[in-house]
Design a protein around this motif. Structure first.
Motif, PDB file in Angstrom:
ATOM      1  N   GLN A   1       0.834  -1.195   0.000  1.00 33.96           N
ATOM      2  CA  GLN A   1       0.000   0.000   0.000  1.00 33.96           C
ATOM      3  C   GLN A   1       0.873   1.252   0.000  1.00 33.96           C
ATOM      4  OE1 GLN A   1      -3.155  -0.154  -0.377  1.00 33.96           O
ATOM      5  NE2 GLN A   1      -3.528   2.036  -0.277  1.00 33.96           N
TER       6      GLN A   1
ATOM      7  N   ASN B   1       0.807   4.110  -2.831  1.00 39.47           N
ATOM      8  CA  ASN B   1       0.570   5.510  -2.501  1.00 39.47           C
ATOM      9  C   ASN B   1       1.704   6.399  -2.985  1.00 39.47           C
ATOM     10  OD1 ASN B   1      -1.794   4.863  -1.321  1.00 39.47           O
ATOM     11  ND2 ASN B   1      -1.006   4.847   0.778  1.00 39.47           N
TER      12      ASN B   1
ATOM     13  N   ARG C   1      -1.232   6.064  -6.460  1.00 39.73           N
ATOM     14  CA  ARG C   1      -2.420   5.252  -6.694  1.00 39.73           C
ATOM     15  C   ARG C   1      -3.087   4.912  -5.366  1.00 39.73           C
ATOM     16  NH1 ARG C   1      -0.095   0.840  -8.104  1.00 39.73           N
ATOM     17  NH2 ARG C   1       1.975   1.664  -8.538  1.00 39.73           N
ATOM     18  N   VAL C   2      -4.319   4.575  -5.446  1.00 41.58           N
ATOM     19  CA  VAL C   2      -5.018   4.155  -4.234  1.00 41.58           C
ATOM     20  C   VAL C   2      -4.984   2.640  -4.106  1.00 41.58           C
ATOM     21  CG1 VAL C   2      -7.211   4.177  -3.029  1.00 41.58           C
ATOM     22  CG2 VAL C   2      -6.519   6.157  -4.357  1.00 41.58           C
TER      23      VAL C   2
END
Lengths: 134, 351
Positions: free
Chosen positions: B90, B94, B98-99
């Motif tokens: 994650q 990030n 991007r999510v």
């Protein structure tokens, strides 16, 4: 990602391998259930709707656990068994994953497990069952 | 119990304070943890070690048993591993703006965690020439072994609890003038309907138990019979045991005639298909017969469901003790021994 300009072909190969592998994961069922992995991934903040990625994580984790376990198994085999245990093991010929071997194996992977010296664990809890794999 | 920390290159300093929370996260007794434990046990069982030195074992050696603490630790480490992968992936997503993460993020996270067995070439684009290939090789080599039992969809949606029908629906008169008709009826007003709807009541009680136990996100329906290794048994089985022992309480109360042939079908309908529980149940009901407490039957069926949180031994004890007032002194000793037997049996079953 801003890397990999200079190694175009290798990247291409790797990408192809990765894509192919991801596609093959659709048919592969890892031992760790998808939902479990998804749950813990969600807990960590990672979100993705793609089941292939979840399976990729599941397979990676499975590999990790299997590597640790096989290392611990090697430690277990390499260790000269004490007399009392030897009898027991000769009697029913089964290996017990002990904390001692596990901590040794995990240390190689950067996980430091401190095993309490006189922690009274119950190794016999797993001794009852009928032998399944033998 | 066990202190462990994972050095994943991020730095270990200042992590002590968080470690307690982490431990809470990864070493608990909730359902997901129990699942992970089972999965890890399964993986460890599948690991084989072939060595020519050991001639007596042709098929290779494998773990067949585990120390509890070792298995707990390994399961905790595995969960921590998943967690770290997720967090790092994650993070990379990030960083890239991007999510949602993609596969490259995960591969990068894996590389960060250092799970590549060889020296990872950081110059290469993915750093996965070794890593991905290792995983691919692993999936090819390892025996394909799905999880021991089928799970329903993991975060199970909780059923809505149905409110009991109101007085007007039951068409009963409220016991007092000040109670309006639209309020849900009192339990004793629909004693007649309880008989018919006992099954649903039982089910409701059970689901309530599953809800009340924290983090249990499953229902027992997706389980199969397990044999062999106790580490591979369904984690919910213990819950079932507990529940059924509670349900057994009901069996204490019915009077002589109706205990066996009347109430057990109701329990049967609640679909706890465990042999042990059945034995337990029958023996308990026999006990109930022996003692022969003359009791109204349906009312008890009602409120025992509410007290499900108590430990089972305690519950039986109390229920029997409560009945002691109705007994003659002679019967007491027999009963005591009965109780003790019961406890031993229940204890051994629970174990």
């Amino acid at each position: 990602m801003n890397h990999g300009q200079h190694s175009g072909e290798a990247k291409h190969e790797d990408d192809a391998a990765l894509t192919e592998f991801l596609a093959s994961l659709m048919d592969y069922t890892p031992t760790i259930p998808d939902d479990l992995v998804e749950h813990y991934l969600a807990k960590s903040g990672f979100q993705c709707p793609d089941v292939r990625l979840i399976r990729l994580v599941a397979v990676a984790t499975q590999k990790f656990v299997a590597d640790v376990a096989s290392d611990a198994l090697q430690h277990c085999k390499a260790r000269p068994a004490p007399v009392v245990k030897d009898k027991k093991q000769q009697k029913d010929k089964r290996l017990v994953l002990t904390m001692e071997d596990l901590s040794k194996a995990l240390r190689e992977y950067g996980v430091n497990v401190k095993h309490p010296e006189y922690f009274a664990d119950s190794p016999s809890t797993g001794m009852d069952p009928a032998t399944r794999d033998e | 119990m066990l202190g462990w920390s994972m050095s994943n290159g991020v730095g270990e300093g200042g992590r002590r304070s968080q470690s307690r929370e982490k431990r809470k996260l990864f070493q608990g007794s909730d359902f997901s943890y129990a699942l992970a434990r089972t999965a890890v046990a399964q993986i460890c069982e599948s690991v084989e070690f072939n060595n020519n030195m050991y001639q007596e074992s042709r098929q290779g050696v494998r773990f067949t048993s585990f120390q509890e603490s070792a298995l707990d630790t390994l399961a905790g480490v595995a969960l921590h591993y998943i967690h770290s992968i997720g967090k790092t992936a994650q993070f990379y997503a990030n960083v890239a703006g991007r999510v949602e993460g993609n596969s490259l993020d995960i591969v990068q996270a894996l590389a960060d965690l250092g799970s590549a067995s060889g020296v990872s070439d950081t110059g290469s684009c993915l750093a996965d020439s070794m890593l991905v290939r290792d995983i691919i090789r692993y999936t090819g080599e390892a025996e394909k072994m799905p999880f021991v039992y089928a799970l329903p969809r993991f975060p199970i949606t909780k059923e809505k609890r149905h409110a009991p029908p109101s007085f007007s629906e039951v068409r009963a008169e409220p016991p007092d003038v000040h109670i309006p008709v639209w309020l849900p009826s009192f339990p004793e007003t629909n004693v007649d309907t309880i008989q018919g709807g006992a099954v649903s009541k039982e089910n409701g009680g059970r689901s309530e138990v599953f809800k009340s136990s924290k983090d249990v996100r499953n229902s027992p329906q997706g389980e199969e019979e397990m044999e062999g290794n106790p580490f591979l048994t369904a984690p919910l089985r213990f819950l079932e045991n507990r529940v059924s022992n509670e349900l057994v309480d009901i069996n204490h109360f019915p009077d002589k005639h109706s205990s066996n042939n009347h109430h057990i079908p109701v329990l049967e309908a609640s679909a706890l298909s465990d042999d042990i529980n059945w034995k337990n149940r029958f023996s308990e009901s026999e006990d109930g017969e022996k003692k022969g407490g003359a009791r109204p039957q349906q009312t008890l069926l009602r409120f025992k469901i509410g007290t499900l949180k108590r430990p089972s031994c305690l519950a039986t004890k109390r229920s029997v003790q409560g009945r002691r007032w109705f007994k003659e002194g002679e019967v007491k000793r027999e009963k005591k021994s009965d109780i003790e037997e019961n406890h031993q049996r229940i204890d051994s079953d629970v174990k």
